[in-house]
Design a protein around this motif. Structure first.
Motif, PDB file in Angstrom:
ATOM      1  N   LYS A  27       0.823  -1.211   0.000  1.00 14.06           N
ATOM      2  CA  LYS A  27       0.000   0.000   0.000  1.00 14.06           C
ATOM      3  C   LYS A  27       0.860   1.264   0.000  1.00 14.06           C
ATOM      4  N   ASN A  28       2.169   1.089  -0.048  1.00 12.70           N
ATOM      5  CA  ASN A  28       3.067   2.247  -0.084  1.00 12.70           C
ATOM      6  C   ASN A  28       3.393   2.606  -1.528  1.00 12.70           C
ATOM      7  N   GLN A  29       3.637   3.884  -1.752  1.00  8.11           N
ATOM      8  CA  GLN A  29       4.060   4.311  -3.083  1.00  8.11           C
ATOM      9  C   GLN A  29       5.415   3.675  -3.417  1.00  8.11           C
ATOM     10  N   THR A  30       5.475   2.979  -4.526  1.00  8.27           N
ATOM     11  CA  THR A  30       6.673   2.213  -4.891  1.00  8.27           C
ATOM     12  C   THR A  30       7.159   2.638  -6.275  1.00  8.27           C
ATOM     13  N   ALA A  31       8.450   2.904  -6.357  1.00  9.91           N
ATOM     14  CA  ALA A  31       9.041   3.291  -7.649  1.00  9.91           C
ATOM     15  C   ALA A  31       9.369   2.044  -8.468  1.00  9.91           C
ATOM     16  N   LEU A  32       9.102   2.117  -9.769  1.00 11.10           N
ATOM     17  CA  LEU A  32       9.470   1.033 -10.684  1.00 11.10           C
ATOM     18  C   LEU A  32      10.524   1.555 -11.658  1.00 11.10           C
ATOM     19  N   TYR A  33      11.614   0.797 -11.795  1.00  8.66           N
ATOM     20  CA  TYR A  33      12.747   1.215 -12.617  1.00  8.66           C
ATOM     21  C   TYR A  33      12.665   0.578 -14.004  1.00  8.66           C
ATOM     22  N   PRO A  34      12.973   1.356 -15.059  1.00 13.29           N
ATOM     23  CA  PRO A  34      12.820   0.836 -16.426  1.00 13.29           C
ATOM     24  C   PRO A  34      14.004  -0.027 -16.872  1.00 13.29           C
ATOM     25  N   TRP A  35      13.684  -1.171 -17.481  1.00  8.96           N
ATOM     26  CA  TRP A  35      14.676  -2.044 -18.106  1.00  8.96           C
ATOM     27  C   TRP A  35      14.245  -2.272 -19.559  1.00  8.96           C
TER      28      TRP A  35
END
Length: 263
Positions: free
Chosen positions: A109-117
């Motif tokens: 439920k926390n804001q989570t960053a997603l990194y681009p590959w």
């Protein structure tokens, strides 16, 4: 391409195509096709044309596949690198879309960053009078530039979805995708140069032997002799070793930071 990789590729292909995987534990793969994949793979244009005209209920076929070449199960179609079915699926994947975009799913439920590959599947074809194909996949993180091999295999167990999950946001990439493709190409070419290519030396030796035999047959070859030139060109075409790179497909994959660090 190892059989386990063939199995994972098939599983991803059918899953992405919306088919129902009735059995997907290696080496077996039982798939209930949908209409799109039935049209794509089963060569039944008259059946679908008939349904279109009559308004009948569509009944897509099932596929029963096995990636175990030692299996003697008669009902399962064996799929391996070089089999017509796999090349048909390669062609279908290329036609349906060379690029995909997927996100790592999570239930936090926390804001989570997603990194681009950027992930790419590349076919490497070693050709002379024989041919050998292999598939390699690479991933490059579009912020740090980190490059890893066997990328698709590492992605296989991850929960990937086509829509960005709730409570996530994507990080902007610093490395342009086309620049990343060139980095992978450079990495791969350097890797190929560092390999020993005994097959190419053997093919070149056989080509030189056949050219010498051709010269002896014609005794004093004339550059204007059409038959001589045709046979010489045919020998070159048959034996000349070459390596071809084909980018099959790829995609942008947004992964959590800790996932990327443990790929």
């Amino acid at each position: 391409m190892e059989q386990a990789e063939v199995h994972n590729y098939l599983r991803r292909y059918f899953h992405a195509g919306g088919a129902e995987l009735l059995q997907s534990t290696a080496p077996k793969l039982e798939v209930q096709l949908n209409k799109t994949l039935d049209l794509e793979l089963m060569n039944r244009p008259f059946y679908w044309h008939y349904l279109e005209k009559t308004g009948g209920e569509p009944k897509p076929l099932k596929l029963n596949l096995s990636t175990d070449m030692r299996s003697d199960t008669p009902s399962a179609e064996k799929v391996h690198f070089g089999s017509p079915r796999l090349h048909q699926i390669f062609a279908s994947a290329t036609k349906k879309g060379a690029i995909t975009r997927l996100y790592e799913n999570h239930h936090e439920k926390n804001q989570t960053a997603l990194y681009p590959w950027l992930g790419l599947n590349v076919r490497i074809s070693y050709t002379c009078h024989r041919r050998r194909d292999m598939i390699r996949s690479f991933g490059i993180q579009l912020i740090s530039g980190e490059t890893i091999d066997f990328f698709m295999k590492r992605l296989a167990p991850l929960p990937l979805v086509s829509a960005i999950p709730d409570y996530t946001f994507t990080m902007a990439h610093l490395v342009q995708p086309m620049s990343a493709v060139q980095r992978i190409k450079k990495y791969l070419l350097n890797d190929i140069r560092d390999q020993k290519h005994a097959w190419a030396n053997e093919a070149t030796k056989r080509m030189e032997d056949d050219l010498a035999l051709l010269d002896r047959f014609y005794e004093a070859p004339d550059k204007e002799n059409e038959a001589y030139n045709l046979e010489k060109a045919a020998i070159h075409q048959q034996y000349q070793p070459s390596i071809e790179l084909t980018f099959i497909n790829g995609g942008i994959f947004y992964l959590r930071k800790d996932t990327g660090e443990h790929l």
